[in-house]
Design an enzyme around this catalytic site. Structure first.
Site, PDB file in Angstrom:
ATOM      1  N   LYS A  22       0.831  -1.214   0.000  1.00 11.93           N
ATOM      2  CA  LYS A  22       0.000   0.000   0.000  1.00 11.93           C
ATOM      3  C   LYS A  22       0.863   1.261   0.000  1.00 11.93           C
ATOM      4  O   LYS A  22       0.676   2.158  -0.826  1.00 11.93           O
ATOM      5  CB  LYS A  22      -0.913   0.001   1.229  1.00 11.93           C
ATOM      6  CG  LYS A  22      -1.523   1.359   1.512  1.00 11.93           C
ATOM      7  CD  LYS A  22      -2.183   1.409   2.878  1.00 11.93           C
ATOM      8  CE  LYS A  22      -2.613   2.810   3.256  1.00 11.93           C
ATOM      9  NZ  LYS A  22      -1.557   3.641   3.841  1.00 11.93           N
ATOM     10  N   ASN A  23       1.793   1.330   0.948  1.00  8.88           N
ATOM     11  CA  ASN A  23       2.520   2.588   1.107  1.00  8.88           C
ATOM     12  C   ASN A  23       3.460   2.882  -0.063  1.00  8.88           C
ATOM     13  O   ASN A  23       3.851   4.026  -0.255  1.00  8.88           O
ATOM     14  CB  ASN A  23       3.286   2.599   2.437  1.00  8.88           C
ATOM     15  CG  ASN A  23       2.344   2.804   3.618  1.00  8.88           C
ATOM     16  OD1 ASN A  23       1.166   3.118   3.429  1.00  8.88           O
ATOM     17  ND2 ASN A  23       2.852   2.625   4.823  1.00  8.88           N
ATOM     18  N   CYS A 117      -5.208   8.445   8.732  1.00 12.09           N
ATOM     19  CA  CYS A 117      -5.532   7.968  10.079  1.00 12.09           C
ATOM     20  C   CYS A 117      -5.291   9.037  11.135  1.00 12.09           C
ATOM     21  O   CYS A 117      -4.319   9.798  11.048  1.00 12.09           O
ATOM     22  CB  CYS A 117      -4.666   6.745  10.412  1.00 12.09           C
ATOM     23  SG  CYS A 117      -5.106   5.317   9.444  1.00 12.09           S
ATOM     24  N   ARG A 122       0.090  15.258  12.565  1.00 15.96           N
ATOM     25  CA  ARG A 122       0.906  14.789  11.442  1.00 15.96           C
ATOM     26  C   ARG A 122       1.216  15.991  10.552  1.00 15.96           C
ATOM     27  O   ARG A 122       0.661  16.144   9.464  1.00 15.96           O
ATOM     28  CB  ARG A 122       0.181  13.682  10.670  1.00 15.96           C
ATOM     29  CG  ARG A 122      -0.109  12.464  11.547  1.00 15.96           C
ATOM     30  CD  ARG A 122      -0.917  11.429  10.806  1.00 15.96           C
ATOM     31  NE  ARG A 122      -0.095  10.515  10.046  1.00 15.96           N
ATOM     32  CZ  ARG A 122      -0.606   9.542   9.273  1.00 15.96           C
ATOM     33  NH1 ARG A 122      -1.905   9.400   9.166  1.00 15.96           N
ATOM     34  NH2 ARG A 122       0.184   8.742   8.600  1.00 15.96           N
ATOM     35  N   ASP A 306       3.341   0.739  12.111  1.00 16.74           N
ATOM     36  CA  ASP A 306       2.101   0.219  11.528  1.00 16.74           C
ATOM     37  C   ASP A 306       1.744  -1.172  12.049  1.00 16.74           C
ATOM     38  O   ASP A 306       0.640  -1.659  11.808  1.00 16.74           O
ATOM     39  CB  ASP A 306       2.200   0.189   9.993  1.00 16.74           C
ATOM     40  CG  ASP A 306       2.060   1.580   9.395  1.00 16.74           C
ATOM     41  OD1 ASP A 306       1.805   2.530  10.159  1.00 16.74           O
ATOM     42  OD2 ASP A 306       2.214   1.717   8.167  1.00 16.74           O
ATOM     43  N   ARG A 398      -9.428   0.867   3.524  1.00 16.97           N
ATOM     44  CA  ARG A 398      -8.495   1.810   2.901  1.00 16.97           C
ATOM     45  C   ARG A 398      -7.175   1.137   2.566  1.00 16.97           C
ATOM     46  O   ARG A 398      -6.494   1.524   1.617  1.00 16.97           O
ATOM     47  CB  ARG A 398      -8.205   2.975   3.860  1.00 16.97           C
ATOM     48  CG  ARG A 398      -9.189   4.106   3.801  1.00 16.97           C
ATOM     49  CD  ARG A 398      -8.655   5.318   4.553  1.00 16.97           C
ATOM     50  NE  ARG A 398      -7.249   5.498   4.262  1.00 16.97           N
ATOM     51  CZ  ARG A 398      -6.301   5.770   5.170  1.00 16.97           C
ATOM     52  NH1 ARG A 398      -6.607   5.939   6.426  1.00 16.97           N
ATOM     53  NH2 ARG A 398      -5.055   5.902   4.809  1.00 16.97           N
TER      54      ARG A 398
HETATM   55  C1  UD1 Z   1       3.994   7.066   6.604  1.00 23.57           C
HETATM   56  C2  UD1 Z   1       3.055   5.925   6.291  1.00 23.57           C
HETATM   57  C3  UD1 Z   1       2.407   5.396   7.566  1.00 23.57           C
HETATM   58  C4  UD1 Z   1       3.448   5.050   8.602  1.00 23.57           C
HETATM   59  C5  UD1 Z   1       4.449   6.187   8.782  1.00 23.57           C
HETATM   60  C6  UD1 Z   1       5.641   5.807   9.650  1.00 23.57           C
HETATM   61  C7  UD1 Z   1       2.258   6.378   4.071  1.00 23.57           C
HETATM   62  C8  UD1 Z   1       1.165   6.885   3.222  1.00 23.57           C
HETATM   63  N1  UD1 Z   1       2.043   6.396   5.383  1.00 23.57           N
HETATM   64  O1  UD1 Z   1       3.187   8.108   7.184  1.00 23.57           O
HETATM   65  O2  UD1 Z   1       1.655   4.243   7.229  1.00 23.57           O
HETATM   66  O3  UD1 Z   1       2.801   4.837   9.839  1.00 23.57           O
HETATM   67  O4  UD1 Z   1       4.975   6.582   7.503  1.00 23.57           O
HETATM   68  O5  UD1 Z   1       6.285   4.688   9.126  1.00 23.57           O
HETATM   69  O6  UD1 Z   1       3.294   5.928   3.596  1.00 23.57           O
HETATM   70  N2  UD1 Z   1       6.536  14.443  10.855  1.00 23.57           N
HETATM   71  C9  UD1 Z   1       6.732  15.762  11.158  1.00 23.57           C
HETATM   72  N3  UD1 Z   1       6.799  16.646  10.119  1.00 23.57           N
HETATM   73  C10 UD1 Z   1       6.670  16.268   8.816  1.00 23.57           C
HETATM   74  C11 UD1 Z   1       6.467  14.908   8.537  1.00 23.57           C
HETATM   75  C12 UD1 Z   1       6.398  14.019   9.587  1.00 23.57           C
HETATM   76  O7  UD1 Z   1       6.844  16.152  12.310  1.00 23.57           O
HETATM   77  O8  UD1 Z   1       6.731  17.130   7.930  1.00 23.57           O
HETATM   78  C13 UD1 Z   1       6.414  13.472  11.966  1.00 23.57           C
HETATM   79  C14 UD1 Z   1       5.033  12.840  11.988  1.00 23.57           C
HETATM   80  O9  UD1 Z   1       4.115  13.636  12.712  1.00 23.57           O
HETATM   81  C15 UD1 Z   1       5.281  11.506  12.644  1.00 23.57           C
HETATM   82  C16 UD1 Z   1       6.708  11.161  12.177  1.00 23.57           C
HETATM   83  O10 UD1 Z   1       7.288  12.394  11.753  1.00 23.57           O
HETATM   84  O11 UD1 Z   1       5.276  11.633  14.041  1.00 23.57           O
HETATM   85  C17 UD1 Z   1       6.772  10.148  11.089  1.00 23.57           C
HETATM   86  O12 UD1 Z   1       6.073  10.651   9.983  1.00 23.57           O
HETATM   87  P1  UD1 Z   1       6.268  10.096   8.505  1.00 23.57           P
HETATM   88  O13 UD1 Z   1       7.366   9.081   8.485  1.00 23.57           O
HETATM   89  O14 UD1 Z   1       6.359  11.246   7.587  1.00 23.57           O
HETATM   90  O15 UD1 Z   1       4.912   9.340   8.325  1.00 23.57           O
HETATM   91  P2  UD1 Z   1       3.747   9.590   7.322  1.00 23.57           P
HETATM   92  O16 UD1 Z   1       4.248  10.040   5.996  1.00 23.57           O
HETATM   93  O17 UD1 Z   1       2.709  10.406   8.013  1.00 23.57           O
END
Ligand code: UD1
Length: 421
Positions: A22-23, A117, A122, A306, A398
């Protein structure tokens, strides 16, 4: 609204085939709009996030069709801009990849803030920081519309303060067409970062180092269509591995990359599960009483956030205490209230969950509070005495392909019911 009805008590047995990740798919599909041609993407999981992307890309002017159950053809020749008028982007988190992909190809892009989610704050500040370093401006209006634009993109050195999957991929997308060299430091290393980079390279991009913490991108002037196969879903596979452990089962998990499963394999072996690895499959079997272990979620190759929720359900039914520390997501323990309704004994703060194992769970009406929590509820239902009814399963749809059929084929007693039935 549909629900799942599960009668617990069956040990899972048989074989399950794992679909595309998925991701990775939700990064590769929007990345396909970066080339003014046709891409054929194989091993695409049939999940709702993919359906939403099909709608979004069509809305933007692409011609999208499924050539067979899992092969998606995306022709982006006629897309003229990447401005998504409607609220489809709010239906999932990964819609933010349109910002990087659109910025790369059209030098501007706009969507509403992404959904996804509810697992705490985020933000997308790191995505913004990366786009700005490449020469773009990023504005967020009061109603939550994000607008990124640049006269031109120029390669830069970008250090990510926090390891972020989304920011790493988004910056990589935007940098593909930037002039000169971009270096992303402290990049995320998840398998889908590598998969997205491989897809971009198959279209003609020049990306090196994906899968390490330093990614180097040399800008190119054009991309061309390609055929690409998405890697297997590490999280879907991990969910079935944990379900096999929880139900004391014996299953074969097929179409996987065992190397990607190592963070989960290592923990399950430590608990006492039998695991045999083959080329692209794995046997996961219960041999002896499992012992509780502590878990800390971390960016890859650490234990994936996850799978924190499914793993907590397994730990909840083992004899003894364990501690789960959430080191990635900001607020991912809300589902525990649901598991506790089934008789689990778990205390939690925002970052820590202390689990006191109980001898059994009891079926109850519970909610899927998010996608992976939904998978955890299914596992809880499979091991509980009596009937479990899971509502809000749209979260599960989803991201899990055909989940009730896959579990049914393993012997589980699970069925989908419509609310009005
Ligand atoms: C992606 C995955 C999700 C998984 C997560 C961590 C997808 C669509 N989703 O989510 O399934 O749980 O990686 O492996 O691939 N953060 C910030 N600022 C930013 C971006 C992130 O502070 O600009 C923080 C987030 O709030 C979170 C952490 O960094 O606490 C990890 O985020 P990130 O790795 O970016 O996860 P997602 O892209 O949201």
């Amino acid at each position: 609204m549909s629900k799942f009805l599960i009668e617990g008590g069956t040990k899972l047995k048989g074989k399950v085939n794992i679909g595309g990740f998925k991701n990775a798919a939700v990064a590769i599909i929007p990345a396909a709009i970066m080339c003014p041609g046709k891409c054929i993407i194989q091993n695409v999981p049939r999940i709702n996030d993919v359906n939403v992307f099909e709608e979004i890309l069509t809305e933007l002017g692409a011609v999208v069709e499924f050539l067979d159950e899992s092969t998606m053809s995306i022709d982006s020749s006629n897309i003229k801009s990447c401005y998504l008028e409607n609220g489809l982007s709010k239906k999932m988190r990964a819609s933010y990849y349109l910002l990087g992909a659109g910025l790369g190809r059209f030098k501007q892009s706009s969507t509403l803030m992404p959904g996804g989610c509810d697992i705490g704050e985020r933000p997308i500040d790191l995505h913004k920081k990366g786009f700005e370093a490449l020469g773009a401006t990023v504005d967020v209006s009061e109603d939550g519309r994000v607008i990124v634009k640049a006269d031109k993109l120029v390669g830069a050195k970008i250090y990510l303060d926090k390891v972020s999957v989304g920011a790493t991929i988004n910056i990589m997308l935007a940098a593909v067409y930037a002039e000169g060299k971009t270096i992303i430091e402290n990049a995320a290393k998840e398998p889908h970062i590598v998969d997205t980079a491989n897809f971009l390279n198959a279209m003609g991009a020049n990306i090196k180092g994906a899968g390490t913490d330093t990614i180097r991108i040399n800008g190119v002037e054009e991309l061309v269509g390609c055929t690409y196969r998405v890697i297997p879903d590490q999280i879907e596979a991990g969910t079935y591995m944990i379900a096999a452990a929880a139900t004391k089962g014996d299953i074969i998990i097929d179409d996987i990359i065992p190397k990607h499963m190592e963070p989960i394999t290592a923990k399950l072996k430590e608990m006492g599960m039998g695991i045999e690895e083959y080329g692209d499959s794995m046997r996961v079997f219960y041999e002896k009483e499992l012992i509780p272990v502590n878990i800390q979620t971390l960016p890859y190759p650490g234990f994936p956030t996850d799978l924190q929720q499914p793993m907590a359900v397994l730990l909840a039914i083992l004899n003894g205490e364990s501690l789960v520390v959430e080191g990635v997501s900001e607020d991912r323990f809300k589902y525990i209230n649901e598991i506790n309704k089934m008789g689990a004994n778990i205390e939690y703060t925002k970052t820590h969950a202390k689990i006191n194992g109980v001898s059994h769970l009891k079926g109850a009406p519970v909610k899927a509070t998010d996608l992976r929590a939904g998978a955890a509820m299914i596992i809880a239902g499979l091991v509980a005495e009596g009937l479990t009814e899971i509502s809000d399963i749209y979260h599960i749809d989803r991201g899990y392909e055909n989940i009730e059929n896959k579990f049914m084929n393993l012997g589980a007693k699970i069925r989908r019911i419509k609310d009005e039935q």
